[in-house]
Scaffold this motif. Structure first.
Motif, short mmCIF file in Angstrom:
data_model
loop_
_atom_site.label_atom_id
_atom_site.label_comp_id
_atom_site.label_asym_id
_atom_site.label_seq_id
_atom_site.Cartn_x
_atom_site.Cartn_y
_atom_site.Cartn_z
N GLY A 158 -23.13 -5.19 -1.51
CA GLY A 158 -24.41 -4.66 -1.96
C GLY A 158 -25.31 -5.74 -2.53
N LYS A 197 -18.88 4.07 5.41
CA LYS A 197 -20.35 3.97 5.38
C LYS A 197 -20.84 5.39 5.48
CE LYS A 197 -24.15 2.79 8.55
NZ LYS A 197 -24.36 4.17 9.04
N PHE A 317 -20.70 0.79 -3.27
CA PHE A 317 -22.02 0.16 -3.30
C PHE A 317 -23.02 1.26 -2.92
CE2 PHE A 317 -18.87 -3.04 -2.05
CZ PHE A 317 -19.06 -3.99 -3.04
N ASN A 318 -23.60 1.87 -3.92
CA ASN A 318 -24.40 3.08 -3.72
C ASN A 318 -25.89 2.75 -3.88
OD1 ASN A 318 -24.41 6.07 -3.45
ND2 ASN A 318 -25.36 5.97 -5.46
N CYS A 319 -26.66 3.04 -2.86
CA CYS A 319 -28.09 2.69 -2.89
C CYS A 319 -28.79 3.31 -4.11
CB CYS A 319 -28.77 3.18 -1.62
SG CYS A 319 -30.52 2.77 -1.59
N THR A 349 -27.30 -0.13 -6.00
CA THR A 349 -27.69 -1.39 -5.36
C THR A 349 -29.15 -1.40 -4.94
OG1 THR A 349 -27.21 -0.58 -3.16
CG2 THR A 349 -25.36 -1.54 -4.35
N GLU A 352 -27.55 -2.20 0.88
CA GLU A 352 -26.13 -2.13 1.18
C GLU A 352 -25.84 -3.00 2.41
OE1 GLU A 352 -28.12 0.20 -0.83
OE2 GLU A 352 -28.04 1.16 1.14
N THR A 363 -21.95 2.12 0.95
CA THR A 363 -20.86 1.43 1.64
C THR A 363 -19.72 1.33 0.62
OG1 THR A 363 -21.80 -0.72 1.06
CG2 THR A 363 -22.30 0.12 3.22
#
Lengths: 368, 69
Positions: A158, A197, A317-319, A349, A352, A363
């Motif tokens: 991320g 994903k 890794f989270n937007c 993040t 990603e 992700t």
């Protein structure tokens, strides 16, 4: 346990790292991963982590919010430690000066030398890459393309955040802090791993073709040979001056194997539309409509739980756009609780990474 | 002439993936992200020199020889 996680919201760096150390207890980490709010001074926390875990390899970055099992946090630091039953080995490299051009050759040479194998010959089932990158460089696409050209090993990660200040983001490795840089960790994983994903969108039947773009500025000048904002608004059947209010719920997706690789619009600039990742001229993008993040994430995770049996640890890794969406819907807690029973660490993040640079996606790396 | 792009794509993915389906899928995605959409090309697709040039560059980057394709 071979993977342990910890969190702290102590306000001083020293106290926060001490609390993490006390939670880890006698655990002997081969590698420590940490994600810290930008309220912690990056140089200090990186140095403090290395001083506290001197015999471990350590990577981390600044965030736009932290994630641990059952909680989405702010102004805190989260960490995960892996022992040598999970990782046979790890090698960390820094790629600096990425906004002026990405050159990963030294990093790749170092990995090859360390593992005694060419990057092209490494088994993607045994080796796993993690990538943390300064989230304000706009260099993610170039970095990921370069990595993808050199190896079949999957690199997942991320873009570092700074709590939505958009001033400075940092990546950290072994006691130092870097800007305008990416940290690459190449792990030889002993215990098995997989990648998730997931994005939560319905694919609509409207397509926008990027007919004129400024790739380096991530700006689309024209879709379907019309001014980009006009064509985008037309596809949504809304007035142009209302377009930006639909950005969160209606991004675009590059469809690959029936799955969207999300490109999220950032702003209307004149008649152009600026995105959070680059779009190449000629790309055909499907209009997307937001769906249920909780349900789709839970389903994606459940599928892996069924395949794996038990998950020892998960890195998410989270937007930040998903995080904001969850916050506005009052569903942050419900999202975090999906990970209640799995040792989890992660962060919100600014982008990603999986095969390329993507948006509005989570992700995740899961370890057996 | 037609069909060269499809042949090139199949050759590149086959050589680079060693016919491993997971790798073939990831290589397909990498091509898409670099602006070459494999499913758009079939045996009758015109030999667009721009796409052929792009594939030659990608093949070189990936260490795949296109000799004989």
């Amino acid at each position: 346990m071979n993977i342990v996680k910890a969190k702290s919201d102590k306000t001083t760096t020293k106290e926060a790292v001490e609390e993490i150390k006390s939670i880890f207890g006698n655990f002997e980490p081969r590698m420590v991963l940490f994600f810290a709010s930008s309220n912690y001074e990056s140089e200090k926390i990186s140095a403090e982590m290395k001083a506290t875990f001197p015999s471990s390899d350590i990577i981390g970055c600044s965030t736009a919010g932290e994630i641990t099992s059952g909680e989405m946090l702010k102004n805190s630091v989260v960490a995960m430690a892996f022992n040598s039953d999970v990782l046979n080995n790890v090698k960390i490299e820094i790629v600096e000066g990425i906004s002026d051009g990405v050159d990963i050759s030294d990093a790749m040479n170092s990995f090859e030398s360390f593992y005694g194998k060419k990057m092209t010959e490494m088994d993607y089932k045994k080796y796993l890459g993690m990538v943390l990158i300064d989230g304000l460089t706009c260099a993610e696409e170039s970095l990921m393309e370069n990595i993808g050209n050199k190896t079949n090993v999957f690199f997942v990660g991320g873009s570092a955040g700074d709590d939505l200040k958009f001033e400075a983001t940092h990546v950290c490795a072994n006691g130092k802090s870097y800007s305008d840089a990416a940290v690459l960790a190449l792990m030889d994983v002993k215990s098995g791993f997989d990648i998730i994903k997931t994005q939560s969108f319905k694919v609509l039947d409207k397509v926008l073709v990027a007919t004129k773009v400024n790739e380096s500025s991530r700006e689309i000048l024209e879709f379907n040979n019309e001014p980009a904002a006009v064509a985008y608004a037309k596809a949504l059947d809304v007035p142009v001056d209302e377009l930006s209010s639909h950005f969160m719920s209606n991004p675009l997706g590059l469809m690959i194997d029936d799955e969207p690789y999300v490109r999220s619009p950032q702003a209307v600039e004149g008649s152009s539309v600026k995105f959070y990742c680059s779009i190449l001229e000629g790309m055909e993008l499907s209009l997307l409509e937001s769906a249920n993040i909780i349900e789709e994430t839970a389903n994606a995770l459940q599928q892996k739980v069924e395949e794996f049996g038990e998950i020892s640890g998960l890195v998410n890794f989270n937007c930040i756009l998903r995080t904001l969406n969850l916050e506005s819907d009052g569903k942050s807690k419900e999202y975090a609780e999906i990970f209640n029973d799995i040792p989890t660490t992660g962060f919100s993040t600014y982008g990603e990474q999986y095969l390329g640079h993507i948006n509005q996606t989570a992700t995740m790396i899961i370890f057996k | 002439m037609a069909g060269k792009i499809k042949k090139m794509i199949e050759h590149i993915i086959s050589k680079k993936s060693g016919n491993d389906s997971t790798l073939a899928s990831s290589l397909n995605a990498k091509l898409c992200l670099q602006g070459v959409i494999p499913k758009k090309y079939d045996a009758s697709s015109p030999d667009d020199p721009v796409i052929i040039g792009k594939l030659q560059t990608i093949a070189a980057e990936w260490g795949v020889s296109l000799a004989g394709v």
